[in-house]
Scaffold this active site. Structure first.
Site, PDB file in Angstrom:
ATOM      1  N   ASN A   1       0.870  -1.177   0.000  1.00  0.00           N
ATOM      2  CA  ASN A   1       0.000   0.000   0.000  1.00  0.00           C
ATOM      3  C   ASN A   1       0.904   1.223   0.000  1.00  0.00           C
ATOM      4  O   ASN A   1       1.474   1.571   1.025  1.00  0.00           O
ATOM      5  CB  ASN A   1      -0.904  -0.023   1.242  1.00  0.00           C
TER       6      ASN A   1
ATOM      7  N   LYS B   1       0.110   4.282  -0.399  1.00  0.00           N
ATOM      8  CA  LYS B   1      -0.529   5.502   0.128  1.00  0.00           C
ATOM      9  C   LYS B   1      -0.267   6.675  -0.829  1.00  0.00           C
ATOM     10  O   LYS B   1      -0.208   6.466  -2.039  1.00  0.00           O
ATOM     11  CB  LYS B   1      -0.030   5.775   1.545  1.00  0.00           C
TER      12      LYS B   1
ATOM     13  N   HIS C   1      -9.671   1.235   4.243  1.00  0.00           N
ATOM     14  CA  HIS C   1      -8.418   1.382   4.995  1.00  0.00           C
ATOM     15  C   HIS C   1      -8.645   2.348   6.164  1.00  0.00           C
ATOM     16  O   HIS C   1      -9.439   3.292   6.048  1.00  0.00           O
ATOM     17  CB  HIS C   1      -7.321   1.909   4.066  1.00  0.00           C
TER      18      HIS C   1
ATOM     19  N   GLU D   1      -7.091   4.773   7.238  1.00  0.00           N
ATOM     20  CA  GLU D   1      -6.907   6.195   6.920  1.00  0.00           C
ATOM     21  C   GLU D   1      -8.121   6.744   6.178  1.00  0.00           C
ATOM     22  O   GLU D   1      -8.461   7.927   6.321  1.00  0.00           O
ATOM     23  CB  GLU D   1      -5.596   6.387   6.129  1.00  0.00           C
TER      24      GLU D   1
ATOM     25  N   GLU E   1      -5.758  -4.766  10.387  1.00  0.00           N
ATOM     26  CA  GLU E   1      -4.727  -3.755  10.620  1.00  0.00           C
ATOM     27  C   GLU E   1      -5.061  -2.974  11.884  1.00  0.00           C
ATOM     28  O   GLU E   1      -5.872  -2.033  11.837  1.00  0.00           O
ATOM     29  CB  GLU E   1      -4.660  -2.784   9.438  1.00  0.00           C
TER      30      GLU E   1
ATOM     31  N   GLY F   1       2.004   2.611  10.645  1.00  0.00           N
ATOM     32  CA  GLY F   1       2.921   3.738  10.502  1.00  0.00           C
ATOM     33  C   GLY F   1       3.579   4.171  11.804  1.00  0.00           C
ATOM     34  O   GLY F   1       4.196   5.230  11.865  1.00  0.00           O
TER      35      GLY F   1
ATOM     36  N   SER G   1       3.042  -1.843  10.341  1.00  0.00           N
ATOM     37  CA  SER G   1       4.491  -1.858  10.586  1.00  0.00           C
ATOM     38  C   SER G   1       5.152  -3.208  10.286  1.00  0.00           C
ATOM     39  O   SER G   1       6.082  -3.619  10.968  1.00  0.00           O
ATOM     40  CB  SER G   1       4.802  -1.404  12.022  1.00  0.00           C
TER      41      SER G   1
HETATM   42  P1  PGA Z   1       2.567   0.534   7.621  1.00  0.00           P
HETATM   43  O1  PGA Z   1       1.140   0.720   6.899  1.00  0.00           O
HETATM   44  O2  PGA Z   1       3.155  -0.753   7.115  1.00  0.00           O
HETATM   45  O3  PGA Z   1       3.363   1.740   7.212  1.00  0.00           O
HETATM   46  O4  PGA Z   1       2.311   0.483   9.096  1.00  0.00           O
HETATM   47  C1  PGA Z   1       0.291  -0.380   6.715  1.00  0.00           C
HETATM   48  C2  PGA Z   1      -0.993   0.067   6.073  1.00  0.00           C
HETATM   49  O5  PGA Z   1      -1.451   1.189   6.344  1.00  0.00           O
HETATM   50  O6  PGA Z   1      -1.604  -0.661   5.278  1.00  0.00           O
END
Ligand code: PGA
Length: 250
Positions: free
Chosen positions: A10, A12, A96, A98, A168, A174, A214
């Site tokens: 992903n 983003k 997601h 976000e 998640e 993140g 992460s």
């Molecule tokens: P990250 O993001 O690996 O940077 O924690 C995962 C995601 O948002 O799908």
């Protein structure tokens, strides 16, 4: 039943089309003969066609990070299932955290998008997960069940086969904080049991549940070697070809 894992990137709101192309050109040889797992890239919408073309004929699948549920219309800034398919992308992320947090996406919207994806033959990766406050209040199971009940509403078992779930935990996205394999497995069991209740045990045993939050080369194998964990949705550590390839080769 053996489930083929899906390792997904992903990206983003990172990478221009040129940067996305550079990534794919460097990444393809690193995973050229990899058949153990499926691999998918989720670039930003302006890079989607570029990545599809660059990955054509390879073992890499490509999808959108977000998709509208209508085929077309007055929805400024949105991308429809028809548009996704017209550039030969095959997957989409849905819900997601976000999107939920910054763009007010609800389980009802997730549900409409899921219905649209399935109607168009697009592979949906439905994202769910609890916040830190919810985890600390002991609400993880109820949050996951609510998100699944709302998100999967009206979906029949006969149409559910393509669905992928990504667990998640919001506090792990993140932040550098990863769920331990044990925490992830525990959550995945809750998710699988709820999918069984909603869609039956056959779908539940076949559905892929990815872990995200992460994931990086250093922790990928401990998570992905768990039988309950059927792949990963990777943000930050998917932006560099070497790093993402190392995760694919966990
Ligand atoms: P990250 O993001 O690996 O940077 O924690 C995962 C995601 O948002 O799908």
């Amino acid at each position: 039943m053996a489930r083929k894992s899906l390792i997904a990137a992903n990206w983003k709101m990172y990478k221009t089309p040129d940067e996305a192309l550079t990534f794919v050109q460097a990444f393809l040889p690193l995973v050229a003969n990899h058949t153990r797992d499926e691999i998918a890239l989720f670039p930003s919408v302006t890079s989607l066609a570029t990545v599809v073309h660059a990955a054509a004929g390879s073992n890499i699948q490509v999808g959108l990070q977000n998709m509208h549920y209508e085929n077309e219309g007055a929805y400024t800034g949105e991308t429809s299932p028809i548009m996704l398919k017209a550039v030969r992308a095959t997957h989409t992320l849905i819900g997601h955290s976000e999107r939920r947090q910054y763009f007010a996406e609800t389980d009802a919207i997730v549900n409409k998008k899921l219905h649209a994806a399935l109607a168009h033959g697009i592979v949906p990766v439905v994202c769910i997960g609890e916040s830190l406050v919810e985890r600390e209040a002991g609400e993880t199971a109820s949050v996951l069940k609510t998100q699944l009940t709302g998100g999967l509403s009206g979906i029949a078992a006969e149409q559910a086969a393509p669905i992928v779930i990504a667990y998640e935990p919001v506090w792990a996205i993140g932040t550098g904080k990863t769920a331990t394999p044990q925490m992830a497995v525990e959550a995945h069991r809750i998710v699988r049991a709820e999918v069984a209740r909603l869609l039956g045990s056959e779908i539940a045993s076949a559905i892929r549940i990815l872990y995200g939050g992460s994931v990086k080369p250093e922790n990928a194998s401990s998570l992905l070697n768990e039988e309950e964990i059927d792949g990963a949705l990777v943000g930050g550590a998917s932006l560099k070809p070497d790093s993402f390839a190392a995760i694919v080769h966990y």
